[in-house]
Design a protein around this motif. Sequence first.
Motif, PDB file in Angstrom:
ATOM      1  N   GLU A   1       0.878  -1.241   0.011  1.00  0.00           N
ATOM      2  CA  GLU A   1       0.143   0.003   0.195  1.00  0.00           C
ATOM      3  C   GLU A   1       1.137   1.524  -0.007  1.00  0.00           C
ATOM      4  O   GLU A   1       0.442   2.400   0.482  1.00  0.00           O
ATOM      5  CB  GLU A   1      -0.752  -0.009   1.180  1.00  0.00           C
ATOM      6  CG  GLU A   1      -1.821  -0.988   1.179  1.00  0.00           C
ATOM      7  CD  GLU A   1      -2.952  -1.106   2.193  1.00  0.00           C
ATOM      8  OE1 GLU A   1      -2.843  -0.186   3.273  1.00  0.00           O
ATOM      9  OE2 GLU A   1      -3.852  -1.751   2.335  1.00  0.00           O
TER      10      GLU A   1
ATOM     11  N   GLU B   1       1.445   3.285  -2.320  1.00  0.00           N
ATOM     12  CA  GLU B   1       1.150   4.226  -3.131  1.00  0.00           C
ATOM     13  C   GLU B   1      -0.056   4.685  -2.939  1.00  0.00           C
ATOM     14  O   GLU B   1      -0.663   5.475  -3.529  1.00  0.00           O
ATOM     15  CB  GLU B   1       1.164   3.667  -4.502  1.00  0.00           C
ATOM     16  CG  GLU B   1       2.559   3.567  -5.178  1.00  0.00           C
ATOM     17  CD  GLU B   1       3.545   4.479  -5.197  1.00  0.00           C
ATOM     18  OE1 GLU B   1       3.143   5.826  -5.532  1.00  0.00           O
ATOM     19  OE2 GLU B   1       4.823   4.557  -4.863  1.00  0.00           O
TER      20      GLU B   1
ATOM     21  N   GLU C   1       5.094   7.769   6.280  1.00  0.00           N
ATOM     22  CA  GLU C   1       3.934   8.947   7.067  1.00  0.00           C
ATOM     23  C   GLU C   1       2.494   8.470   7.256  1.00  0.00           C
ATOM     24  O   GLU C   1       2.034   9.229   8.050  1.00  0.00           O
ATOM     25  CB  GLU C   1       4.248  10.123   6.143  1.00  0.00           C
ATOM     26  CG  GLU C   1       3.835  10.031   4.607  1.00  0.00           C
ATOM     27  CD  GLU C   1       4.776   9.585   3.743  1.00  0.00           C
ATOM     28  OE1 GLU C   1       4.647   9.397   2.417  1.00  0.00           O
ATOM     29  OE2 GLU C   1       6.242   9.545   4.176  1.00  0.00           O
ATOM     30  N   LYS C   2       2.277   7.227   6.819  1.00  0.00           N
ATOM     31  CA  LYS C   2       0.974   6.726   7.292  1.00  0.00           C
ATOM     32  C   LYS C   2       1.038   5.668   8.177  1.00  0.00           C
ATOM     33  O   LYS C   2       0.120   5.095   8.553  1.00  0.00           O
ATOM     34  CB  LYS C   2       0.414   6.264   6.039  1.00  0.00           C
ATOM     35  CG  LYS C   2      -0.015   7.431   4.966  1.00  0.00           C
ATOM     36  CD  LYS C   2      -0.856   8.786   5.543  1.00  0.00           C
ATOM     37  CE  LYS C   2      -1.360   9.513   4.505  1.00  0.00           C
ATOM     38  NZ  LYS C   2      -1.939  10.658   5.138  1.00  0.00           N
TER      39      LYS C   2
ATOM     40  N   GLU D   1      -2.880   6.351  -0.692  1.00  0.00           N
ATOM     41  CA  GLU D   1      -3.040   7.520   0.304  1.00  0.00           C
ATOM     42  C   GLU D   1      -4.323   7.286   1.219  1.00  0.00           C
ATOM     43  O   GLU D   1      -5.384   7.135   0.758  1.00  0.00           O
ATOM     44  CB  GLU D   1      -3.438   8.960  -0.505  1.00  0.00           C
ATOM     45  CG  GLU D   1      -3.535  10.111   0.311  1.00  0.00           C
ATOM     46  CD  GLU D   1      -2.313  10.412   1.134  1.00  0.00           C
ATOM     47  OE1 GLU D   1      -2.321  11.005   2.265  1.00  0.00           O
ATOM     48  OE2 GLU D   1      -1.129  10.370   0.513  1.00  0.00           O
ATOM     49  N   TYR D   2      -3.940   7.095   2.511  1.00  0.00           N
ATOM     50  CA  TYR D   2      -5.053   6.907   3.603  1.00  0.00           C
ATOM     51  C   TYR D   2      -5.769   8.034   3.858  1.00  0.00           C
ATOM     52  O   TYR D   2      -5.408   9.184   3.918  1.00  0.00           O
ATOM     53  CB  TYR D   2      -4.559   6.522   4.871  1.00  0.00           C
ATOM     54  CG  TYR D   2      -3.670   5.070   4.675  1.00  0.00           C
ATOM     55  CD1 TYR D   2      -3.866   4.173   3.717  1.00  0.00           C
ATOM     56  CD2 TYR D   2      -2.899   4.584   5.788  1.00  0.00           C
ATOM     57  CE1 TYR D   2      -3.260   2.999   3.641  1.00  0.00           C
ATOM     58  CE2 TYR D   2      -2.206   3.540   5.771  1.00  0.00           C
ATOM     59  CZ  TYR D   2      -2.366   2.732   4.551  1.00  0.00           C
ATOM     60  OH  TYR D   2      -1.639   1.476   4.717  1.00  0.00           O
ATOM     61  N   ALA D   3      -7.104   8.038   3.624  1.00  0.00           N
ATOM     62  CA  ALA D   3      -8.078   9.116   3.898  1.00  0.00           C
ATOM     63  C   ALA D   3      -9.046   8.875   4.879  1.00  0.00           C
ATOM     64  O   ALA D   3     -10.093   9.708   5.007  1.00  0.00           O
ATOM     65  CB  ALA D   3      -8.819   9.565   2.545  1.00  0.00           C
TER      66      ALA D   3
ATOM     67  N   CYS E   1       2.971  -0.072   4.087  1.00  0.00           N
ATOM     68  CA  CYS E   1       2.583   1.160   3.685  1.00  0.00           C
ATOM     69  C   CYS E   1       3.465   2.461   3.748  1.00  0.00           C
ATOM     70  O   CYS E   1       4.643   2.054   4.293  1.00  0.00           O
ATOM     71  CB  CYS E   1       1.485   1.663   5.100  1.00  0.00           C
ATOM     72  SG  CYS E   1       2.226   1.960   6.614  1.00  0.00           S
ATOM     73  N   MET E   2       3.301   3.778   3.273  1.00  0.00           N
ATOM     74  CA  MET E   2       4.414   4.719   3.339  1.00  0.00           C
ATOM     75  C   MET E   2       4.541   5.087   4.780  1.00  0.00           C
ATOM     76  O   MET E   2       3.759   4.830   5.780  1.00  0.00           O
ATOM     77  CB  MET E   2       3.212   6.075   2.707  1.00  0.00           C
ATOM     78  CG  MET E   2       2.816   5.956   1.380  1.00  0.00           C
ATOM     79  SD  MET E   2       2.158   7.764   1.348  1.00  0.00           S
ATOM     80  CE  MET E   2       1.090   7.282   0.198  1.00  0.00           C
TER      81      MET E   2
END
Length: 93
Positions: A19, A21, A55-56, A23-25, A52-53
Amino acid sequence: MAIIRAAISSGCTRILCDETELEYALGTIDTFESAKFISEHAPRIAKVAIVCMAEKFCDASFWETLAVNRGLSVKVFQDLHKAEEWMSQMQSE
């Protein structure tokens, strides 16, 4: 649900989900509901590694805690190689 259905139909017991790429929203309540929904529909035998990224990672770790508390065997990572190592270790158990 598509991933869960594909895993069930193919007899897959291990899933590595990249994941990085994505973007968690989701907000806190939606994250909670997502973990609840997945835990109610995912097979208990599946072992899932999610990458995951960086930053997430806090959001992903929160989701992991919720899912694990509901009986799923899932772990989040920031590094694909570490996720692959964890999945390899899981295969020998």
